[in-house]
Motif scaffolding. Structure first.
Motif, PDB file in Angstrom:
ATOM      1  N   GLU A  33     -21.786 -20.450  31.077  1.00 38.11           N
ATOM      2  CA  GLU A  33     -23.223 -20.374  30.821  1.00 38.11           C
ATOM      3  C   GLU A  33     -23.436 -19.692  29.478  1.00 38.11           C
ATOM      4  N   VAL A  34     -24.018 -20.414  28.538  1.00 37.01           N
ATOM      5  CA  VAL A  34     -24.298 -19.861  27.213  1.00 37.01           C
ATOM      6  C   VAL A  34     -25.657 -19.174  27.268  1.00 37.01           C
ATOM      7  N   LEU A  35     -25.667 -17.859  26.987  1.00 39.08           N
ATOM      8  CA  LEU A  35     -26.899 -17.082  27.059  1.00 39.08           C
ATOM      9  C   LEU A  35     -27.610 -16.995  25.711  1.00 39.08           C
ATOM     10  N   ALA A  36     -26.854 -16.814  24.632  1.00 36.00           N
ATOM     11  CA  ALA A  36     -27.465 -16.697  23.297  1.00 36.00           C
ATOM     12  C   ALA A  36     -26.374 -16.744  22.243  1.00 36.00           C
ATOM     13  N   HIS A  37     -26.778 -17.138  21.027  1.00 34.28           N
ATOM     14  CA  HIS A  37     -25.856 -17.190  19.891  1.00 34.28           C
ATOM     15  C   HIS A  37     -26.324 -16.240  18.792  1.00 34.28           C
ATOM     16  N   HIS A  38     -25.357 -15.814  17.987  1.00 35.25           N
ATOM     17  CA  HIS A  38     -25.696 -15.072  16.773  1.00 35.25           C
ATOM     18  C   HIS A  38     -24.688 -15.433  15.691  1.00 35.25           C
ATOM     19  N   PRO A  39     -25.109 -16.149  14.642  1.00 35.25           N
ATOM     20  CA  PRO A  39     -24.185 -16.445  13.541  1.00 35.25           C
ATOM     21  C   PRO A  39     -23.919 -15.192  12.710  1.00 35.25           C
ATOM     22  N   TRP A  40     -22.738 -15.062  12.169  1.00 36.37           N
ATOM     23  CA  TRP A  40     -22.408 -13.926  11.317  1.00 36.37           C
ATOM     24  C   TRP A  40     -21.297 -14.323  10.357  1.00 36.37           C
ATOM     25  N   THR A  41     -21.077 -13.506   9.365  1.00 37.26           N
ATOM     26  CA  THR A  41     -20.060 -13.792   8.360  1.00 37.26           C
ATOM     27  C   THR A  41     -18.953 -12.760   8.459  1.00 37.26           C
ATOM     28  N   ALA A  42     -17.756 -13.222   8.762  1.00 34.93           N
ATOM     29  CA  ALA A  42     -16.602 -12.324   8.873  1.00 34.93           C
ATOM     30  C   ALA A  42     -15.986 -12.094   7.498  1.00 34.93           C
ATOM     31  N   GLY A  43     -15.333 -10.962   7.359  1.00 31.68           N
ATOM     32  CA  GLY A  43     -14.619 -10.663   6.120  1.00 31.68           C
ATOM     33  C   GLY A  43     -15.470 -10.014   5.047  1.00 31.68           C
TER      34      GLY A  43
END
Length: 556
Positions: free
Chosen positions: A289-299
């Motif tokens: 069950e996908v509740l929410a997403h958050h894009p981010w930038t690693a590195g």
């Protein structure tokens, strides 16, 4: 403006994340009123960092809330191991053993009196901690909470800052006037951009933990039962030639933070792609069950060129952006707040000097550069790991590949400890520190306690109870504290008199314990309000007025 009603407050804070909340709470401890603005009506309910570092926990302890924070997050007896698999339910490649919260508490009870970790790192997701901090802030008499209010603009006229805010729910408007404004509104916040301050630094591009990634809050009811079983831990990695993913336990049962690498730098999060990644991670048709997403930038390793302008100061993500490897981002921001709070309080209470606020950037910017660099290097170490093609083969070649990869992964423990990063921040070269002696070598992994001015005051327990009140930190004043160490500490009345002449709050704390004196290797030490050493020596200062003026930013 003449017809607009203006509400006055000493400090206005823009941004109600953990840094803004902690700044308000630390100011409240100093008896300073503030108003806290946050565009959202409540804290964001999405998993972020899960590490409340040892230094952050010490700041919570100062506020009397460390026990409340320890009650959040994973159950007290939940293992916090970090485990690497070929796939969940597949071969275990390596395990980094970590104690549960309950085990840490038992270790404190048995620790020697000079143990340096009175408040160990605690695994509680930031969303739980932020929610608690907001609830606590609402109970404090010096904090006006304006969640659901957006600050549209502000103006610094040299004598103070005027800001205009609007309620997102009903459009109501307010104008506030403050002596200082703190921008704690994050990497995309309006305060830094309005000041025209830019970041410098860069980011990594690599196969994993570099570039665009997604952090997805998922509920996977059968993951622990069917695939982890005896392998419960805090964080789990899947590493194979086809796939690399990471999941972090959120509630200790069925909720996780799931990291996946975006195939396209411009792609939006996709529920189906995330569910598919979990199925491939388990090699099964597991329900997700996908509740929410958050894009981010690693590195990322970005630090602002300046920490403010005039009467507007910046803290937290507004001045540094991290890759999450090591869990240093939020914790560095909380330490910003601890440094800034006492300096703002000193200015408002009248004993801060003209150079005191300038020391904020001078002290904290080098720490941001140090910590972002450490996180970037840890991220690079992970991205550089070569994955043998045979690692999933049920064969002698596969067994050898897993053994070799596991040996490499077993060396990654520093990203989950790094006590040197957590406790080792030093302000060497600061204009408000009396340099005297050689500081310990900066070591990200290990922490060496030292009373050489500039570093965190070495910790010791004052009794065997190990309860609140037992720690040296529990007895330090909200202003400066003069420690008289050992049974033969000299008379310090000249220092006390000099502080009184300058209206600098100074508490004298006598600690006759010889072990404490040996730890500090001196008879006297002056501890700043943020628990860093300002001065040490074996006899009273020869020019106490001059040194005390230096500590509060007054040039003499």
């Amino acid at each position: 403006m003449a017809d607009t009603q203006i509400t006055h407050t000493p400090i206005a804070i823009v941004g109600g994340g953990p840094v803004g909340l902690m700044l308000a709470l630390l100011l409240d401890r100093h008896g300073v009123r503030s108003v806290l603005f946050n565009t959202e009506e409540t804290t964001r309910w999405h998993p972020k960092g899960s590490s409340q570092g040892a230094r952050t926990m010490e700041h919570f302890r100062r506020l009397g809330i460390a026990g409340n924070v320890c009650a959040l997050g994973l159950p007290a007896d939940h293992p916090t191991d970090v485990i690497y698999f070929t796939r969940f339910g597949g071969w275990e490649l390596a395990r980094l053993p970590m104690p549960s919260a309950a085990e840490k508490m038992r270790a404190i009870a048995a620790a020697p009196k000079t143990d340096q970790v009175p408040e160990p790192l605690h695994r509680a997701n930031q969303m739980y901690v932020e929610k608690f901090l907001l609830e606590h802030a609402r109970t404090r008499p010096n904090i006006v909470v304006r969640f659901g209010w957006r600050v549209e603009d502000f103006a610094d006229d040299g004598d103070g800052v005027t800001l205009n805010a609007v309620c997102e729910r009903d459009g109501k408007r307010e104008t506030w006037r403050s002596a200082y404004l703190a921008g704690c509104d994050g990497g995309q916040g309006m305060v830094r951009r309005a000041l025209g301050i830019h970041y410098s630094g860069g980011s990594l591009q690599q196969a994993y933990m570099g570039g665009r990634m997604f952090s997805t809050h998922v509920r996977v009811p059968t993951l622990a039962r069917d695939f982890l079983r005896k392998d419960l831990g805090f964080q789990y990695w899947v590493i194979n030639p086809e796939l690399r993913t990471t999941i972090t336990a959120v509630n200790g049962t069925d909720e996780f933070m799931f990291w996946t690498r975006s195939k396209d730098e411009n792609a939006d999060p996709d529920d189906r792609a995330v569910a598919d990644a979990m199925r491939r991670s388990t090699n099964s048709d597991i329900a997700v069950e996908v509740l929410a997403h958050h894009p981010w930038t690693a590195g990322m390793a970005l630090v602002a060129e300046r920490y403010g302008a005039g009467r507007v100061l910046l803290a937290g993500d507004s001045v540094h952006l991290f890759t999450p490897t090591g869990g240093f981002g939020m914790n560095t921001g909380v330490d910003d707040a601890a440094n800034l709070a006492w300096k703002l309080a000193a200015m408002l209470h009248g004993w801060g000097g003209s150079g005191l606020l300038a020391s904020y950037e001078a002290e904290r910017k080098p720490i941001a550069e140090r910590n972002t660099g450490a996180a970037k290097q840890l991220s690079k170490n992970i991205g550089d790991i070569a994955i043998p093609p045979a690692v999933e083969q049920n064969s002698p070649a596969g067994e050898q590949a897993r053994r070799e990869l596991g040996a490499v992964l077993s060396t990654c423990g520093e990203q989950y400890g790094s006590i040197g990063v957590q406790l080792g921040a030093r302000y060497d070269g600061s204009a408000i520190v009396a340099e005297n002696g050689a500081p310990p070598v900066d070591d990200f992994i290990n922490y060496t306690p030292s009373s050489v001015p500039g570093g965190r005051a070495p910790h010791f327990w004052l009794d065997e109870k190990r309860t609140y009140g037992s720690s040296l930190y529990d007895q330090l004043g909200t202003g400066f504290t003069l420690l008289r160490l050992g049974p033969k500490a000299p008379d310090t009345s000249v220092i006390v008199a000099a502080a009184a002449r300058q209206n600098i709050p100074l508490k004298v704390l006598d600690v006759a314990d010889t072990d404490a004196r040996d730890l500090y290797a001196c008879d006297l030490a002056v501890i700043r309000p943020d628990q860093h050493v300002a001065w040490h020596g074996n006899k009273p200062m020869t020019r106490p007025d001059r040194l005390l003026a230096q500590f509060v930013g007054n040039a003499v």
